[in-house]
Design a protein around this motif. Structure first.
Motif, mmCIF file in Angstrom:
data_model
loop_
_atom_site.group_PDB
_atom_site.id
_atom_site.type_symbol
_atom_site.label_atom_id
_atom_site.label_comp_id
_atom_site.label_asym_id
_atom_site.label_seq_id
_atom_site.Cartn_x
_atom_site.Cartn_y
_atom_site.Cartn_z
ATOM 1 N N ARG A 174 73.543 -96.233 26.822
ATOM 2 C CA ARG A 174 74.800 -95.959 27.538
ATOM 3 C C ARG A 174 75.273 -94.569 27.139
ATOM 4 N NH1 ARG A 174 78.126 -101.658 26.629
ATOM 5 N NH2 ARG A 174 76.371 -102.986 27.267
ATOM 6 N N GLU A 224 77.849 -92.976 26.212
ATOM 7 C CA GLU A 224 79.216 -93.104 25.707
ATOM 8 C C GLU A 224 79.457 -91.984 24.712
ATOM 9 O OE1 GLU A 224 80.960 -97.140 25.321
ATOM 10 O OE2 GLU A 224 78.943 -97.646 24.666
ATOM 11 N N GLY A 274 79.345 -96.835 14.890
ATOM 12 C CA GLY A 274 79.259 -98.116 15.585
ATOM 13 C C GLY A 274 79.117 -97.997 17.094
ATOM 14 N N ARG A 275 79.069 -96.751 17.590
ATOM 15 C CA ARG A 275 78.877 -96.597 19.038
ATOM 16 C C ARG A 275 77.885 -95.457 19.275
ATOM 17 N NH1 ARG A 275 83.410 -94.499 23.043
ATOM 18 N NH2 ARG A 275 84.481 -96.482 22.895
ATOM 19 N N TYR A 276 76.795 -95.807 19.902
ATOM 20 C CA TYR A 276 75.700 -94.849 20.067
ATOM 21 C C TYR A 276 75.244 -94.840 21.523
ATOM 22 C CZ TYR A 276 76.127 -95.954 15.203
ATOM 23 O OH TYR A 276 76.670 -96.193 13.975
ATOM 24 N N GLN A 317 70.431 -104.427 20.921
ATOM 25 C CA GLN A 317 71.143 -105.699 21.086
ATOM 26 C C GLN A 317 70.192 -106.866 20.855
ATOM 27 O OE1 GLN A 317 72.998 -105.748 25.008
ATOM 28 N NE2 GLN A 317 74.904 -104.966 24.151
ATOM 29 N N ARG A 372 86.318 -108.348 29.569
ATOM 30 C CA ARG A 372 85.054 -107.743 29.166
ATOM 31 C C ARG A 372 84.667 -106.671 30.169
ATOM 32 N NH1 ARG A 372 82.387 -108.084 25.609
ATOM 33 N NH2 ARG A 372 80.390 -108.608 26.459
ATOM 34 N N THR A 396 83.770 -104.929 17.311
ATOM 35 C CA THR A 396 83.248 -106.145 17.944
ATOM 36 C C THR A 396 81.744 -106.231 17.714
ATOM 37 O OG1 THR A 396 84.958 -105.999 19.590
ATOM 38 C CG2 THR A 396 83.100 -107.402 20.124
ATOM 39 N N VAL A 397 81.301 -107.344 17.115
ATOM 40 C CA VAL A 397 79.860 -107.445 16.841
ATOM 41 C C VAL A 397 79.111 -108.215 17.922
ATOM 42 C CG1 VAL A 397 80.003 -107.135 14.344
ATOM 43 C CG2 VAL A 397 80.202 -109.437 15.294
ATOM 44 N N GLY A 421 75.521 -106.500 18.792
ATOM 45 C CA GLY A 421 75.150 -105.107 18.526
ATOM 46 C C GLY A 421 74.514 -105.033 17.146
HETATM 47 P P1 AMP Z 1 78.508 -105.489 25.789
HETATM 48 O O1 AMP Z 1 77.113 -105.489 26.373
HETATM 49 O O2 AMP Z 1 79.290 -104.276 26.170
HETATM 50 O O3 AMP Z 1 79.198 -106.766 25.990
HETATM 51 O O4 AMP Z 1 78.319 -105.323 24.204
HETATM 52 C C1 AMP Z 1 77.876 -106.362 23.371
HETATM 53 C C2 AMP Z 1 77.790 -105.832 21.960
HETATM 54 O O5 AMP Z 1 76.865 -104.763 21.891
HETATM 55 C C3 AMP Z 1 79.093 -105.218 21.456
HETATM 56 O O6 AMP Z 1 79.930 -106.191 20.903
HETATM 57 C C4 AMP Z 1 78.596 -104.271 20.400
HETATM 58 O O7 AMP Z 1 78.360 -104.950 19.191
HETATM 59 C C5 AMP Z 1 77.299 -103.781 20.980
HETATM 60 N N1 AMP Z 1 77.461 -102.473 21.664
HETATM 61 C C6 AMP Z 1 77.895 -102.243 22.921
HETATM 62 N N2 AMP Z 1 77.892 -100.925 23.199
HETATM 63 C C7 AMP Z 1 77.440 -100.304 22.096
HETATM 64 C C8 AMP Z 1 77.177 -98.936 21.738
HETATM 65 N N3 AMP Z 1 77.384 -97.939 22.604
HETATM 66 N N4 AMP Z 1 76.717 -98.671 20.495
HETATM 67 C C9 AMP Z 1 76.481 -99.673 19.602
HETATM 68 N N5 AMP Z 1 76.700 -100.959 19.878
HETATM 69 C C10 AMP Z 1 77.167 -101.292 21.101
#
Ligand code: AMP
Length: 422
Positions: free
Chosen positions: A113, A115, A120-122, A127, A258, A282-283, A309
Motif C-alpha cells: 500500500r 501509505e 508500524g506502517r510500511y 499479513q 473499517r 491495531t494488530v 499485521g
Molecule cells: P487491514 O487490511 O487494513 O484491515 O489491516 C489489517 C492489519 O494489517 C492491520 O491491523 C495492521 O496490523 C496491518 N496493516 C495494515 N496496513 C499496514 C501497513 N501499511 N503497514 C503495516 N501493517 C499494516
C-alpha cells in the motif's frame, strides 16, 4: 557509482530478526490449523478490477494507495493491497465451494500500500489472514475472534483490547450513510481535506479519521447502533453471547469502522494499549463480508475473515523469539582432519543436529573464536595427530568441560551431549 537502496517503506528482514518472525509464523500456523484452517497461496499481482470491485472505489486503498501498473500488453495489474479479494477470487476460480460447503483457509504473505511510512506502517508489509466461507451463524464470528485471541495469547502478548461493532447488513448501512451525510452537512467546513472528499462518497470513514477536529465531530455523530435492523442486533447479541461463553473480554465500540467497503455486520479489531506501537496500534482487523463472494461473481455465500499485521506483532514481541537449535562447531587442523570434519558435520546434520565447521585453513584460536561467535554449544576439535590416534576432543563451550572421544563414537556422543544440554 550511486549505491542502490531499498524502496522507501519496504524493509529488509535481516537474519538477526528472523527468529521473531518465525515465532509469529509458526505460532500462527499451529493455532490456525487447530481451528481447521488450511493454507492457500495466491499471486502477489492481480487484475486491478478485482480490488476496485471488492475493496470499493471510494476507499483510501483504491483511491490512492494501490501500486497499479500496465503490463507489457497494457493490462492493468495491481500489487495486492490485502488478501481477502484474491482468496475469494481463487475460491471461486477453483470451485472450492463445490468441494466443501464451508471451507476455512489461511494465508501468509506480503501486501503493498502506498501509505506514508512510519513506525508500524510500511509500503510492503506482511499479513497473516484467515477466511471462512459458507456460515452465516454468529458462532463463527465469535470463533474467529477467539482464534485471533488464542494466537495472541500463545505469542505471550498481553495488554490488548478487543473492540467489536456491527455495520449491519447492506440496507442498514445505506440508511446510516444517509443519516451521517445529513448530520455532517452543516459541519463540512470543519472537516479535514480527506474527510471533505469522503463525506459524500464514503461518510463512514469520517468516524475513523485521526485528525483532531474530525475526531471531535465524530463523537457527536449519530450512532450506527440506531440504524441496525432487528436481525443485525440479534446477530451482534449472539456474537457477544458466544464471546462471553468463551471467556473473551471485549468492548462494543460504535465508532469502529473499517477501511474496506465489503464488510457487513460484525467487524472487530484488536489493539495494543501500550505506547510501543504509537498510533499504528491495531494488530488485527476483520469482520463478516456476506456479499463479497456474490459481488465477485459467485453464489451468495456468507464469509468471515481477519488479517494480522506481522510487523506490528514482531514489534510487540520485543526480544521474544523462536528458540534456536543448539549448534555444534567442528574445528579441524590439517588437511586429513578437515576431510574428517566435513564428513562429521554432514553426519551430525543427517542426524538432525545443527552443525558448522571452519571451511578455510585457520588457526585453532581463530576457529574457537568463530565457534563462540556462532554461539556453538559444543565444539569438536581434531588435528591430524588426534586423527591418526583415532580420537577427537569434545569441548562444552559454556561449562568449559572437555573429554576425548573415539572417532567412531563422536556423532552419537555429541547428539547425547546436545540433548542433555537443552
Ligand atoms: P487491514 O487490511 O487494513 O484491515 O489491516 C489489517 C492489519 O494489517 C492491520 O491491523 C495492521 O496490523 C496491518 N496493516 C495494515 N496496513 C499496514 C501497513 N501499511 N503497514 C503495516 N501493517 C499494516
Amino acid at each position: 557509482m550511486d549505491p542502490i537502496h531499498a524502496i522507501r517503506g519496504m524493509n529488509d528482514l535481516l537474519p538477526g530478526q528472523s527468529a521473531r518472525w518465525q515465532l509469529v509464523e509458526e505460532t500462527a500456523r499451529s493455532v490456525l490449523e487447530r481451528y481447521g484452517y488450511r493454507e492457500i497461496r495466491t499471486p502477489v499481482v492481480e487484475d486491478t478490477r478485482l480490488y476496485q470491485r471488492s475493496i470499493g472505489e471510494t476507499t483510501d486503498i483504491v483511491e490512492k494507495e494501490m501500486y497499479t501498473f500496465p503490463d507489457r500488453k497494457g493490462k492493468l495489474l495491481t500489487l495486492r493491497p490485502e488478501g481477502t479479494a484474491g482468496v475469494v477470487r481463487a475460491v471461486l476460480e477453483h470451485k472450492l465451494l463445490n468441494e466443501d460447503r464451508a471451507p476455512k483457509v489461511y494465508y501468509l504473505g506480503s501486501m503493498f500500500r502506498y501509505e506514508r511510512p512510519q513506525k508500524g506502517r510500511y509500503r510492503q508489509f506482511y499479513q497473516i489472514g484467515a477466511e471462512a466461507f459458507g456460515v452465516s451463524d454468529a458462532l463463527l464470528d465469535a470463533e474467529m475472534i477467539a482464534m485471533a485471541w488464542r494466537f495472541l495469547a500463545e505469542l505471550g502478548l498481553s495488554g490488548l483490547e478487543v473492540r467489536l461493532n456491527s455495520l449491519g447488513e447492506a440496507a442498514s448501512r445505506t440508511a446510516y450513510r444517509e443519516k451521517l451525510v445529513e448530520a455532517l452537512r452543516p459541519h463540512t467546513a470543519a472537516l479535514c481535506a480527506d474527510c471533505q472528499r469522503r463525506y459524500e462518497q464514503n461518510p463512514l470513514r469520517v468516524l475513523d479519521c485521526k485528525v483532531e477536529g474530525c475526531k471531535a465531530l465524530a463523537a457527536t455523530l449519530p450512532n450506527i447502533a440506531e440504524s441496525l435492523t432487528e436481525a443485525d442486533r440479534k446477530h451482534l447479541a449472539d456474537v457477544e453471547e458466544t464471546l462471553h461463553d468463551l471467556g473473551i473480554t471485549y468492548r462494543v465500540d460504535p465508532q469502529l469502522v473499517r477501511g474496506l467497503d465489503y464488510y457487513t455486520r460484525t467487524i472487530f479489531e484488536v489493539s495494543a494499549a501500550s505506547s510501543e506501537l504509537g498510533t499504528q496500534n491495531t494488530v488485527v482487523g476483520g469482520g463478516r463480508y456476506d456479499n463479497l463472494v456474490e459481488q465477485l461473481g459467485g453464489p451468495p455465500t456468507p464469509a468471515v475473515g481477519f488479517a494480522f499485521g506481522v510487523e506490528r506483532l514482531v514489534l510487540l514481541l520485543g526480544e521474544k523469539a523462536k528458540p534456536q537449535q543448539p549448534r555444534v562447531f567442528v574445528a579441524a587442523l590439517g588437511h586429513p582432519a578437515r576431510r574428517w570434519a566435513i564428513r562429521t558435520v554432514e553426519a551430525l546434520r543427517a542426524a538432525g543436529a545443527s552443525a558448522e565447521m571452519e571451511y578455510e585453513a585457520k588457526s585453532l584460536k581463530a576457529q574457537l573464536r568463530r565457534a563462540d561467535k556462532i554461539g556453538a554449544r559444543i565444539t569438536l576439535v581434531c588435528g591430524d595427530g588426534e586423527l591418526s590416534r583415532g580420537f577427537a576432543q569434545m569441548k562444552h563451550m559454556q561449562g568449559g568441560g572437555q573429554r576425548d572421544l573415539p572417532l567412531a563414537d563422536v556423532v552419537a556422543a555429541t547428539l547425547t551431549a546436545l540433548n542433555a544440554s537443552v
